[in-house]
Design an enzyme around this catalytic site. Structure first.
Site, PDB file in Angstrom:
ATOM      1  N   TYR A  86      -5.552  43.895 -51.111  1.00  0.00           N
ATOM      2  CA  TYR A  86      -3.980  43.430 -51.281  1.00  0.00           C
ATOM      3  C   TYR A  86      -3.647  44.994 -50.557  1.00  0.00           C
ATOM      4  CZ  TYR A  86      -4.047  39.284 -53.754  1.00  0.00           C
ATOM      5  OH  TYR A  86      -4.384  38.039 -54.062  1.00  0.00           O
TER       6      TYR A  86
ATOM      7  N   ASP B 192     -18.171  34.320 -60.164  1.00  0.00           N
ATOM      8  CA  ASP B 192     -18.306  33.211 -60.080  1.00  0.00           C
ATOM      9  C   ASP B 192     -18.582  32.560 -61.541  1.00  0.00           C
ATOM     10  OD1 ASP B 192     -20.363  34.925 -59.816  1.00  0.00           O
ATOM     11  OD2 ASP B 192     -21.532  33.508 -58.442  1.00  0.00           O
TER      12      ASP B 192
ATOM     13  N   ASP C  84      -5.798  37.816 -59.347  1.00  0.00           N
ATOM     14  CA  ASP C  84      -4.960  37.089 -58.939  1.00  0.00           C
ATOM     15  C   ASP C  84      -5.358  35.572 -59.186  1.00  0.00           C
ATOM     16  OD1 ASP C  84      -2.827  35.951 -57.556  1.00  0.00           O
ATOM     17  OD2 ASP C  84      -3.125  36.396 -55.693  1.00  0.00           O
TER      18      ASP C  84
ATOM     19  N   LYS D  13     -18.464  41.352 -58.884  1.00  0.00           N
ATOM     20  CA  LYS D  13     -19.409  40.663 -57.852  1.00  0.00           C
ATOM     21  C   LYS D  13     -20.143  41.811 -57.347  1.00  0.00           C
ATOM     22  CE  LYS D  13     -21.178  36.945 -56.028  1.00  0.00           C
ATOM     23  NZ  LYS D  13     -21.717  35.931 -56.622  1.00  0.00           N
TER      24      LYS D  13
END
Ligand code: NAD
Length: 361
Positions: free
Chosen positions: A125, A225, A249, A192
């Site tokens: 972002y 995930d 988000d 991740k």
């Protein structure tokens, strides 16, 4: 406490209606407000030539707090999202979104009580992107080829994901402080790091380091995930989640979905010097001016505002009043009725008035 000076941004679309409703409820708590009303979004673009005027930023910095209705980001004109711009300009680094089961709301899950803490200022972002055919994209590809021996396809675009130690540590610290102050027992850092070793790896290491200073609060980490899978299977096992910007988000919308209507999802963007309180939903242009949508999300954002201002007792009373009206299920907007075309649904202002009445009972 004396009078609180707060910036009020009615916003676009359904914004002015829900802002009016929230203002009514906040004033009915007996807390005194002096509202500094400012434009943003479409109105500001029309009148001031920019959707994010300087006088608005100045007002929030001066007052330290704002209650904000949703705003439209004009599609044309090269403006980036007003919301992303506001968070970056005011360094509102913590995106706080509670997702709690509200009795009486039809939802797939019960006993959900999550708090999502999203890093608001960096990650993809940050807006460092290289578009198709831009000479800089070409330069960057050549640089990557030279330094890393990796060739990227010529028709690729590139987005940069900066993750800093400072920003990672401060959001994790914020999450732990929040957990401590709000009697929460666990913080889960989401990442991740097995794939993005540099960026997410740094975030995870920062989280582990900060966690050492909070031995009274349980700490764990989850891959993004796996986290999504876990949240859908057993959301009641989780408490405070802290995430980099993009995962934050996505997971905050997922969590809003776990507890019911978008018309109930609320939050705040908080920095060291000021904070902006707003609903998760947008301007819902289809419903603008119809006195139809649910005002509860902005009213619950107002509950967070009251807490921020140190008005805990009023915050608790207002939250209870909102819950009471929702649990009774009578004077509620269409989205909280079992059928969306229920003729007994009330309007935005009527639901707000029912909350005011519940405050006084
Ligand atoms: P939206 O949230 O405005 O509306 C999607 C749907 O959700 C609506 O059609 C309606 O069915 C439902 N909904 C939204 N708010 C509701 C409420 N209070 N009560 C009951 N139902 C409600 O999302 P969108 O259509 O994707 O976005 C419309 C505009 O809002 C866009 O211009 C977008 O940029 C802007 N937006 C602004 C913000 C913000 O200012 N924080 C956030 C999201 C979207």
């Amino acid at each position: 406490m004396g009078e609180h000076k707060v910036t009020l941004i009615p916003g676009d679309g359904i914004g002015p209606e829900v802002a009016r409703a929230a203002r009514l409820c906040l004033e009915a708590t007996g807390v005194k407000f002096q509202w500094d009303v400012k434009e943003a979004g479409q109105e500001a673009l029309k009148n001031k030539g920019t959707p994010l005027p300087e006088d608005l930023l100045h007002s929030i910095r001066e007052n330290g707090a704002a209650l904000k209705g949703p705003v439209t980001t004009p599609v044309a004109g090269g403006f980036r999202s007003v919301n992303v711009g506001l968070r970056q300009r005011l360094d509102l680094y913590a995106g706080l979104r509670p997702a709690k089961t509200i009795p009486g709301v039809l939802s797939r899950y019960q006993n959900v009580d999550l708090v999502i803490m999203r890093e608001n200022t960096e990650d993809v972002y940050a807006g460092i992107e290289f578009g198709l055919g831009e000479p800089e994209a070409q330069d960057l590809r050549a640089f990557i080829q030279e330094k890393r021996g990796r060739s990227l396809p010529e028709d690729s675009t590139i987005s940069i994901k900066p993750i800093s130690t400072r920003a990672s540590e401060r959001i994790v610290r914020f999450a732990f402080d929040y957990a401590r102050q709000n009697h929460r027992h666990k913080v889960t850092a989401v990442h991740k790091a097995n794939v993005m070793k540099a960026t997410d790896g740094l975030f995870l290491n920062a989280a582990r380091k900060v966690a050492e200073a909070y031995p009274d609060i349980e700490f764990e980490d989850r891959m993004i995930d796996d986290m999504c899978h876990q949240l859908v299977r057993r959301p009641e096992h989780y408490d405070v989640l802290v995430l980099p910007n993009l995962y934050g988000d996505i997971v905050s919308d997922l969590s809003a979905g776990l507890v019911g209507s978008l018309g109930l999802a609320y939050g705040a963007n908080i920095g060291d010097d000021c904070a902006v309180f707003e609903a998760v939903h947008g301007t819902a242009p289809r419903y603008a001016g119809q006195n139809k949508v649910n005002p509860a999300a902005l009213i619950l954002s107002g509950v967070l505002l009251l807490r921020y201002l140190g008005e805990e007792e009023a915050a608790q009373r207002l939250q209870k009043a909102v819950y009471k009206v929702i649990a009774a299920g009578e004077k509620v907007t269409y989205d909280l009725k079992p059928s969306r075309d229920d003729p007994r649904a009330v309007g935005t202002q009527e639901m707000a008035q029912a909350i005011v009445d519940a405050l006084e009972e």
